[in-house]
Motif scaffolding. Structure first.
Motif, PDB file in Angstrom:
ATOM      1  N   PHE A  55      18.314   2.837  -0.509  1.00 18.09           N
ATOM      2  CA  PHE A  55      18.281   2.505  -1.927  1.00 18.09           C
ATOM      3  C   PHE A  55      16.929   2.899  -2.526  1.00 18.09           C
ATOM      4  CE2 PHE A  55      16.966  -1.146   0.602  1.00 18.09           C
ATOM      5  CZ  PHE A  55      15.762  -1.504   0.014  1.00 18.09           C
ATOM      6  N   PRO A  56      16.848   3.098  -3.861  1.00 22.20           N
ATOM      7  CA  PRO A  56      15.548   3.361  -4.483  1.00 22.20           C
ATOM      8  C   PRO A  56      14.680   2.115  -4.410  1.00 22.20           C
ATOM      9  CG  PRO A  56      17.228   3.073  -6.161  1.00 22.20           C
ATOM     10  CD  PRO A  56      17.948   3.121  -4.841  1.00 22.20           C
ATOM     11  N   LEU A  57      13.417   2.289  -4.071  1.00 25.26           N
ATOM     12  CA  LEU A  57      12.540   1.122  -3.966  1.00 25.26           C
ATOM     13  C   LEU A  57      12.426   0.379  -5.287  1.00 25.26           C
ATOM     14  CD1 LEU A  57       9.399   1.888  -1.770  1.00 25.26           C
ATOM     15  CD2 LEU A  57      11.351   0.420  -1.243  1.00 25.26           C
ATOM     16  N   PHE A  58      12.408   1.122  -6.386  1.00 27.55           N
ATOM     17  CA  PHE A  58      12.273   0.504  -7.701  1.00 27.55           C
ATOM     18  C   PHE A  58      13.299   1.119  -8.646  1.00 27.55           C
ATOM     19  CE2 PHE A  58       8.059   0.453  -5.731  1.00 27.55           C
ATOM     20  CZ  PHE A  58       7.780  -0.907  -5.770  1.00 27.55           C
ATOM     21  N   CYS A  59      13.824   0.285  -9.523  1.00 26.10           N
ATOM     22  CA  CYS A  59      14.748   0.744 -10.551  1.00 26.10           C
ATOM     23  C   CYS A  59      14.505  -0.098 -11.798  1.00 26.10           C
ATOM     24  CB  CYS A  59      16.198   0.639 -10.078  1.00 26.10           C
ATOM     25  SG  CYS A  59      16.768  -1.065  -9.819  1.00 26.10           S
ATOM     26  N   ASP A  60      15.310   0.101 -12.834  1.00 24.96           N
ATOM     27  CA  ASP A  60      15.065  -0.631 -14.075  1.00 24.96           C
ATOM     28  C   ASP A  60      15.393  -2.118 -13.966  1.00 24.96           C
ATOM     29  OD1 ASP A  60      17.819  -0.435 -13.985  1.00 24.96           O
ATOM     30  OD2 ASP A  60      18.019   0.616 -15.903  1.00 24.96           O
TER      31      ASP A  60
ATOM     32  N   GLU B  67       7.137  -0.312   4.497  1.00 21.23           N
ATOM     33  CA  GLU B  67       8.308   0.010   3.670  1.00 21.23           C
ATOM     34  C   GLU B  67       9.597  -0.182   4.441  1.00 21.23           C
ATOM     35  OE1 GLU B  67      10.307   3.884   1.520  1.00 21.23           O
ATOM     36  OE2 GLU B  67       8.119   3.675   1.390  1.00 21.23           O
ATOM     37  N   ASP B  68       9.610   0.189   5.710  1.00 20.36           N
ATOM     38  CA  ASP B  68      10.838   0.049   6.494  1.00 20.36           C
ATOM     39  C   ASP B  68      11.215  -1.415   6.683  1.00 20.36           C
ATOM     40  OD1 ASP B  68      12.958   1.360   8.007  1.00 20.36           O
ATOM     41  OD2 ASP B  68      12.063   0.407   9.761  1.00 20.36           O
ATOM     42  N   VAL B  69      10.228  -2.305   6.822  1.00 18.14           N
ATOM     43  CA  VAL B  69      10.533  -3.731   6.911  1.00 18.14           C
ATOM     44  C   VAL B  69      11.220  -4.203   5.626  1.00 18.14           C
ATOM     45  CG1 VAL B  69       9.530  -6.053   6.977  1.00 18.14           C
ATOM     46  CG2 VAL B  69       8.723  -4.308   8.576  1.00 18.14           C
ATOM     47  N   ILE B  70      10.701  -3.809   4.467  1.00 19.18           N
ATOM     48  CA  ILE B  70      11.307  -4.210   3.194  1.00 19.18           C
ATOM     49  C   ILE B  70      12.727  -3.670   3.102  1.00 19.18           C
ATOM     50  CG2 ILE B  70      11.190  -3.999   0.693  1.00 19.18           C
ATOM     51  CD1 ILE B  70       9.025  -5.807   1.780  1.00 19.18           C
TER      52      ILE B  70
ATOM     53  N   VAL C 131      -0.492  -2.652   3.174  1.00 19.11           N
ATOM     54  CA  VAL C 131       0.398  -2.188   2.106  1.00 19.11           C
ATOM     55  C   VAL C 131      -0.182  -0.907   1.521  1.00 19.11           C
ATOM     56  CG1 VAL C 131       1.387  -2.732  -0.164  1.00 19.11           C
ATOM     57  CG2 VAL C 131       1.132  -4.538   1.554  1.00 19.11           C
ATOM     58  N   PRO C 132       0.612   0.151   1.404  1.00 20.09           N
ATOM     59  CA  PRO C 132       0.100   1.389   0.787  1.00 20.09           C
ATOM     60  C   PRO C 132      -0.444   1.141  -0.613  1.00 20.09           C
ATOM     61  CG  PRO C 132       2.225   1.765   1.846  1.00 20.09           C
ATOM     62  CD  PRO C 132       2.000   0.279   1.862  1.00 20.09           C
ATOM     63  N   GLU C 133      -1.500   1.838  -0.973  1.00 18.18           N
ATOM     64  CA  GLU C 133      -2.154   1.620  -2.261  1.00 18.18           C
ATOM     65  C   GLU C 133      -1.225   1.894  -3.433  1.00 18.18           C
ATOM     66  OE1 GLU C 133      -5.121   0.236  -2.900  1.00 18.18           O
ATOM     67  OE2 GLU C 133      -5.210  -0.108  -0.737  1.00 18.18           O
ATOM     68  N   GLU C 134      -0.339   2.881  -3.287  1.00 17.21           N
ATOM     69  CA  GLU C 134       0.566   3.180  -4.397  1.00 17.21           C
ATOM     70  C   GLU C 134       1.547   2.037  -4.644  1.00 17.21           C
ATOM     71  OE1 GLU C 134       2.262   5.434  -0.744  1.00 17.21           O
ATOM     72  OE2 GLU C 134       0.294   4.914  -1.597  1.00 17.21           O
TER      73      GLU C 134
END
Length: 268
Positions: free
Chosen positions: A26-31, A208-211, A238-241
């Motif tokens: 799935f996309p990590l972020f959406c609207d 990210e894979d854990v999330i 956690v990655p800076e981005e």
């Protein structure tokens, strides 16, 4: 702290059985990705604990927690709180109501970072839980998440974390997310979501894979990802981005608490 909030935001579009997405692509972020009660209460607890010290007596700490949780919660009243917690949040004399809900586990992340011995972590996790969630399972859920964070940030391996949580709290962590996923459904008790969150951490390969793994098992996706993400941060960072994305999705008041938290962690 970032891990808990990012888990909440990323998991929020997929909460509840009718929205669950039982895959990791799935996309990590959406609207629809937004903070919920998990984030508000996580930051309320952090704010309260940053203003005090573990040397204070239990009742002083409880009073500060209640004040912070009620104040911040009332500023963000439409974030998905449970009915009993809403009543607690607006009560002039709030009392614990024997809840074993996973709200105690999702808000405890700060405890695993602020204190430098396990006994204090367990005590403070209990206090953050029992102001409202004083059922033994509610307290146990908070202590399990906080102690896993503490162990991970102190370099313990996943095997050591699994062994400690299993022996201390009696959770069955011998399942995998692939085994859990097919039949898992929305449930909000600690006993049926905290172990699953810890297993998602154990199964994941990086932050990210854990999330993604936590969201993919379904159920109460934002809370499960918040709990798993809080441990994953302590293990992987956690990655800076993603930190920047986290800041960008919070209003000023919540961003200010998170900023103070980040500064404190840099100085620790």
């Amino acid at each position: 702290m970032f891990g808990a909030i990012l888990g909440d935001i990323i998991g929020s579009p997929y909460e509840f059985d009718f929205q669950n997405y039982k895959a990791k692509d799935f996309p990590l972020f959406c609207d629809r990705s937004t903070f919920t009660d998990d984030t508000v209460m996580t930051l309320a607890v952090a704010d309260a604990l940053m203003k005090g010290a573990p040397e204070e007596d239990d009742e002083t700490i409880r009073r500060r927690l209640i004040d912070s949780m009620q104040t911040l919660g009332r500023h963000y009243p439409h974030c998905g709180y449970g009915a009993r917690f809403i009543h607690w949040m607006y009560d002039d004399d709030p009392r614990p109501y024997n809840s074993c809900g996973n709200g105690s586990g999702m808000r405890v992340a700060a405890v695993g970072w602020l204190y430098n011995d396990l006994d204090t972590v367990l005590r403070m996790a209990r206090l953050t839980a029992d102001v409202s969630h004083d059922h033994p399972e509610g307290i146990k859920g908070a202590q399990a998440i906080a102690s896993a964070i503490y162990l991970a940030r102190n370099g313990k391996s996943k095997a050591e974390i699994k062994s400690y949580v299993t022996e201390q709290f009696g959770y069955d962590l011998n399942r995998t997310c692939d085994e859990i996923r097919p039949a898992y459904h929305h449930v909000e008790t600690c006993q049926e979501s905290v172990p699953e969150s810890i297993i998602a951490f154990l199964d994941g390969a990086d932050f990210e894979d854990v999330i993604r793994t936590a969201v993919s098992i379904g159920g109460d996706s934002d809370t499960i990802a918040a709990m798993a993400g809080s441990i994953a941060e302590a293990c992987y960072g956690v990655p800076e981005e993603l930190k920047a994305e986290c800041f960008a999705r919070l209003p000023d008041e919540l961003r200010e608490i998170l900023t103070r938290w980040a500064v404190r962690m840099e100085k620790a």
